[in-house]
Scaffold this motif. Structure first.
Motif, mmCIF file in Angstrom:
data_model
loop_
_atom_site.group_PDB
_atom_site.id
_atom_site.type_symbol
_atom_site.label_atom_id
_atom_site.label_comp_id
_atom_site.label_asym_id
_atom_site.label_seq_id
_atom_site.Cartn_x
_atom_site.Cartn_y
_atom_site.Cartn_z
ATOM 1 N N GLU A 82 32.584 51.734 38.872
ATOM 2 C CA GLU A 82 33.716 51.027 39.190
ATOM 3 C C GLU A 82 33.725 51.225 40.843
ATOM 4 O O GLU A 82 33.343 51.778 40.751
ATOM 5 C CB GLU A 82 35.632 51.941 38.950
ATOM 6 N N GLN A 118 34.474 50.250 45.183
ATOM 7 C CA GLN A 118 35.468 49.424 46.060
ATOM 8 C C GLN A 118 35.066 49.159 47.665
ATOM 9 O O GLN A 118 34.899 50.474 48.250
ATOM 10 C CB GLN A 118 37.441 49.625 46.029
ATOM 11 N N ASP A 133 33.898 43.491 52.114
ATOM 12 C CA ASP A 133 32.990 42.766 50.694
ATOM 13 C C ASP A 133 31.401 43.622 50.661
ATOM 14 O O ASP A 133 30.713 43.685 51.416
ATOM 15 C CB ASP A 133 32.520 41.504 50.430
ATOM 16 N N TYR A 193 24.621 44.043 35.589
ATOM 17 C CA TYR A 193 25.853 43.136 36.556
ATOM 18 C C TYR A 193 25.256 42.925 37.458
ATOM 19 O O TYR A 193 24.468 44.283 38.329
ATOM 20 C CB TYR A 193 26.594 44.147 36.997
ATOM 21 N N GLU A 247 26.181 41.118 41.300
ATOM 22 C CA GLU A 247 28.089 40.345 42.174
ATOM 23 C C GLU A 247 28.005 40.518 43.182
ATOM 24 O O GLU A 247 27.190 41.409 44.213
ATOM 25 C CB GLU A 247 29.085 40.961 41.471
ATOM 26 N N LYS A 305 31.172 41.290 46.890
ATOM 27 C CA LYS A 305 32.856 41.623 46.142
ATOM 28 C C LYS A 305 33.395 42.592 46.880
ATOM 29 O O LYS A 305 32.830 43.418 47.363
ATOM 30 C CB LYS A 305 32.608 42.338 44.878
ATOM 31 N N TYR A 331 36.169 44.626 44.976
ATOM 32 C CA TYR A 331 36.227 45.710 44.693
ATOM 33 C C TYR A 331 36.918 44.455 42.890
ATOM 34 O O TYR A 331 36.432 44.055 42.645
ATOM 35 C CB TYR A 331 37.692 45.333 44.190
ATOM 36 N N ASP A 332 35.664 46.351 41.854
ATOM 37 C CA ASP A 332 35.161 45.286 40.241
ATOM 38 C C ASP A 332 34.796 46.382 39.422
ATOM 39 O O ASP A 332 34.854 47.546 40.264
ATOM 40 C CB ASP A 332 34.189 45.094 40.361
ATOM 41 N N SER A 333 35.144 46.158 38.343
ATOM 42 C CA SER A 333 35.343 47.595 37.695
ATOM 43 C C SER A 333 34.373 46.852 36.256
ATOM 44 O O SER A 333 34.645 46.191 35.817
ATOM 45 C CB SER A 333 36.714 47.459 36.984
ATOM 46 N N PHE A 334 33.375 47.396 36.041
ATOM 47 C CA PHE A 334 32.666 47.358 35.272
ATOM 48 C C PHE A 334 32.408 48.660 34.291
ATOM 49 O O PHE A 334 31.772 49.528 33.779
ATOM 50 C CB PHE A 334 31.078 46.911 35.444
#
Lengths: 216, 211
Positions: free
Chosen positions: A54, A56, A64, A78, A80, A83, A85-88
């Motif tokens: 995760e 941020q 970003d 993964y 991206e 970005k 914020y993201d959670s994988f």
């Protein structure tokens, strides 16, 4: 006597080593990523472990960052770009060293502060050398559910803190920009109005001399 | 068997690479009276073997920790494996910086150093099996202690949240004041310079006998 001491020594070693291995290593870090920089982190994961990454962006520019997670063979799990914020979540399909990188290479002059939380596996139990044969009592299972609930409260608090830090960073940016540009604009106003008058005066002074020359 | 396998594996799981003179900083935003324990392990790159050495004696890391007012609260040299700990006295962003003190790295190691790092904050610093043994607690008492520690951390974070929200509000009010007063000032400058321009030009043209 000897064998007793030997057993105790091995037992102590096992007890000492136990907190260091197996179960989980949850790493939560906040670091600064300079412009045009890339920062990679590595972790050795065993097959079948459920992991969560995760991240941020807390401060900097457009908030970003590029993120990329690769498994032990280099297969991208993964990826991206830009970005906030993201959670994988993924389950490790292979043994080996997994790598995840954050890149700020697209940015020319803004540093970014990035927070990430990489959870590997489950939390360690409270009593490492217990092997549970009986079921938990009601009190104990109540304690376990309270513990899980409090863990999610702490998690929400962290997310809230990061969002608040982001908001506060934007507000402070806005404040300095407003102050800077207000003073700048006031000065520009003064300078432009005075130079307009000076320029006009200079036009009329030149024309008068040329007209008199033409006249005579 | 178990202990041998575990010790040989990477002890502090997450690692990253650091250059010779590179300084890596990590930020921990924490409330006051919170304990932070950091553990690291370094491995040197062996050019001949083409891999990282298991132990690197003679290598050291300099750890510097700054509090939210950028005052240095810890600045110490540790060996290739180190453990540092501090307790925050003011709430805010603390900065933990690590850099290698070795200049021989470039000669022997090709300038690459692997650093395993583990930073634990607040209630994660408590070692519950140790606490149980020291205070002779039953299982239920230990669970209650863990819950109490968690609740205490939540409480501290909430207090810190209150303090941060006040700072945010002050910043917003300052922006509001700036916008208000500078807009008024700019409008007044505009009006007065406009009046001055017209008056000045009128008198100028009258003097030049063009009007």
């Amino acid at each position: 006597m000897y064998s007793y001491h030997g057993t105790i020594r091995v037992l102590v070693q096992v007890l000492w080593a136990y907190p260091l291995c197996g179960w989980t290593f949850g790493s939560e870090l906040t670091f600064e990523l300079p412009d045009n920089a890339k920062q990679c982190f590595y972790e050795d994961i065993t097959i079948g472990t459920k992991c969560t990454l995760e991240f941020q962006v807390v401060t900097g520019g457009h908030y970003d960052v590029d993120c990329r997670l690769e498994d032990a063979d280099g297969t991208v799990l993964y990826k991206e770009m830009k970005k906030q914020y993201d959670s994988f979540t993924f389950t490790a399909a292979k043994n080996g060293t997994y790598k995840f990188c954050f890149s700020n290479e697209f940015s020319t002059f803004t540093h970014k502060t990035v927070y990430f939380d990489f959870q590997v596996g489950e939390d360690p139990p409270l009593f490492p050398n217990e092997n549970r044969v009986t079921a938990l009592t009601q009190m104990e299972s109540a304690c376990v559910s309270i513990h899980e609930a409090l863990k999610s409260v702490i998690d929400y608090q962290t997310h809230f803190r990061l969002r608040e830090a982001q908001g506060r960073s934007r507000a402070e940016d806005l404040n300095t920009r407003v102050a800077f540009w207000s003073i700048g604009e006031a000065l520009i106003l003064l300078v432009v109005s005075i130079s307009q008058v000076v320029l006009l005066r200079s036009f009329f002074s030149d024309r008068k001399t040329t007209t008199t020359r033409v006249g005579s | 068997m178990v202990s041998v396998k575990c010790i040989l594996g990477s002890v502090y799981a997450l690692y990253f690479h650091i250059g010779e003179t590179e300084k890596k900083c990590f930020i921990e935003e924490i409330p006051d009276e919170t304990m932070v324990i950091g553990k690291y392990r370094t491995q040197l790159w062996d050019k001949q073997m083409g891999s990282f050495l298991q132990t690197s004696p003679g290598l050291g890391m300099h750890v510097e920790i700054k509090d939210p007012d950028t005052k240095i609260i810890l600045s110490r040299q540790y060996g290739s494996d180190g453990r540092f700990t501090f307790t925050s006295h003011t709430p805010g962003e603390h900065q933990i910086c690590l850099h290698s003190n070795s200049t021989k790295m470039a000669l022997f190691a090709g300038g690459k150093l692997r650093v395993h790092l583990d930073i634990q904050v607040g209630e994660h610093t408590n070692n519950y099996p140790e606490i149980a043994a020291k205070d002779k607690l039953t299982e239920l008492q230990l669970r209650a202690r863990q819950l109490l520690d968690q609740v205490e951390q939540i409480q501290k974070e909430q207090n810190y949240q209150q303090y941060r929200e006040e700072r945010f509000r002050m910043t917003s009010e300052s922006t509001n004041q700036h916008v208000l007063w500078w807009s008024i000032a700019q409008t007044l400058i505009l009006i007065f310079t406009g009046i001055w321009q017209l008056k000045h030009l009128k008198s100028f043209f009258e003097a030049k006998k063009l009007v």
